[in-house]
Design a protein around this motif. Structure first.
Motif, PDB file in Angstrom:
ATOM      1  N   VAL A  16       0.864  -1.191   0.000  1.00  0.00           N
ATOM      2  CA  VAL A  16       0.000   0.000   0.000  1.00  0.00           C
ATOM      3  C   VAL A  16       0.901   1.243   0.000  1.00  0.00           C
ATOM      4  O   VAL A  16       1.890   1.286   0.723  1.00  0.00           O
ATOM      5  N   SER A  17       0.547   2.239  -0.802  1.00  0.00           N
ATOM      6  CA  SER A  17       1.370   3.456  -0.848  1.00  0.00           C
ATOM      7  C   SER A  17       1.192   4.257   0.439  1.00  0.00           C
ATOM      8  O   SER A  17       0.197   4.087   1.162  1.00  0.00           O
ATOM      9  N   ILE A  18       2.138   5.158   0.688  1.00  0.00           N
ATOM     10  CA  ILE A  18       2.052   6.023   1.871  1.00  0.00           C
ATOM     11  C   ILE A  18       0.747   6.820   1.821  1.00  0.00           C
ATOM     12  O   ILE A  18       0.048   6.965   2.818  1.00  0.00           O
ATOM     13  N   GLU A  19       0.441   7.285   0.617  1.00  0.00           N
ATOM     14  CA  GLU A  19      -0.787   8.055   0.438  1.00  0.00           C
ATOM     15  C   GLU A  19      -2.021   7.213   0.785  1.00  0.00           C
ATOM     16  O   GLU A  19      -2.958   7.700   1.422  1.00  0.00           O
ATOM     17  N   GLY A  20      -1.987   5.948   0.381  1.00  0.00           N
ATOM     18  CA  GLY A  20      -3.103   5.044   0.674  1.00  0.00           C
ATOM     19  C   GLY A  20      -3.315   4.908   2.179  1.00  0.00           C
ATOM     20  O   GLY A  20      -4.452   4.918   2.673  1.00  0.00           O
TER      21      GLY A  20
END
Ligand code: DC
Length: 226
Positions: A206-210
């Motif tokens: 999962v991305s940091i933004e996610g």
């Protein structure tokens, strides 16, 4: 405006501090990196040549060199012990390898938890660590427990180290993360574990933004409640 306390816990390199810093900026809350505090005590302990049984001496050196946080001119959070800037020193391998035994000393934890609660009492706070939801802020309105595979966490730490110019080896990082996870979750005082009311989130892939969007959404749900 209503302000809440957000506790973010999880094992080594699970992305807690990256995410917590972004959230603190977005919400304009104070961010407290409690791992940096345990690392600072470890730094002092090693500098003074103290060992496991020397609890009184460890507390005395902490009294002489209190931990504080400041902001750099580039708005980076800096960590100080006394008047020494230890922001980079506390990320070095010798501190990382010794922090688990220092963090397992109940008297050290007592001292740092007291400071952490004092900082939290001043208003909107995002704190990351291992025992925030269970011990430090059991009344936090939002508790998140981040996990991720060892492989991914080791890769993240490896990249971080490369960026900071800290020499490292991927396999050695993996072993060190596993060892630290084991010690942090098996110590007697305040072991690493999710609070019963924590939301578990696996950040593998999962991305940091996610991750930040997910937590922000949860925070907003609480803040919007009448
Ligand atoms: O988050 P970190 O890797 O910088 O934390 C360093 C160590 O400090 C970690 O291995 C365990 C300890 N720690 C702790 O025991 N309790 C906390 N609240 C935060 C960190």
């Amino acid at each position: 405006m209503k302000q809440i306390k957000i506790a973010i816990d999880g094992p080594a390199s699970s992305g807690k501090s990256t995410v917590a810093k972004i959230l603190a900026e977005k919400l304009r809350y104070t961010y407290l990196d409690t791992g940096a505090m345990y690392r600072s005590v470890t730094y002092l302990t090693l500098k003074e040549g103290l060992s496991e049984g020397m609890v009184e001496e460890i507390l005395a050196t902490l009294d002489q060199h209190p931990i504080s946080f400041k902001r750099s001119s580039q708005d980076q959070q800096l960590v100080f012990v006394g008047d020494e800037d230890v922001t980079d020193a506390i990320r070095q391998n010798d501190v990382t390898q010794n922090v688990s035994w220092v963090a397992a000393i109940p008297e050290v934890r007592e001292r740092l938890v007291e400071m952490q609660r004092e900082i939290a009492s001043k208003g909107g706070i995002i704190m990351d660590g291992r025992d925030i939801g269970t011990v430090v802020l059991p009344d936090a309105e939002l508790k998140i427990f981040l996990v991720a595979s060892v492989e991914e966490r080791a890769q993240r730490r490896f990249k971080e180290n490369q960026e900071k110019g800290i020499p490292s080896d991927l396999e050695a990082i993996k072993t060190s993360i596993e060892e630290r996870d084991y010690k942090d979750s098996h110590r007697e005082t305040s072991p690493l574990k999710p609070a019963e009311d924590a939301i578990l989130f696996d950040t593998t892939g999962v991305s940091i933004e996610g991750v930040t969007d997910f937590i922000l959404e949860k925070a907003k749900e609480i803040l919007d409640k009448p």
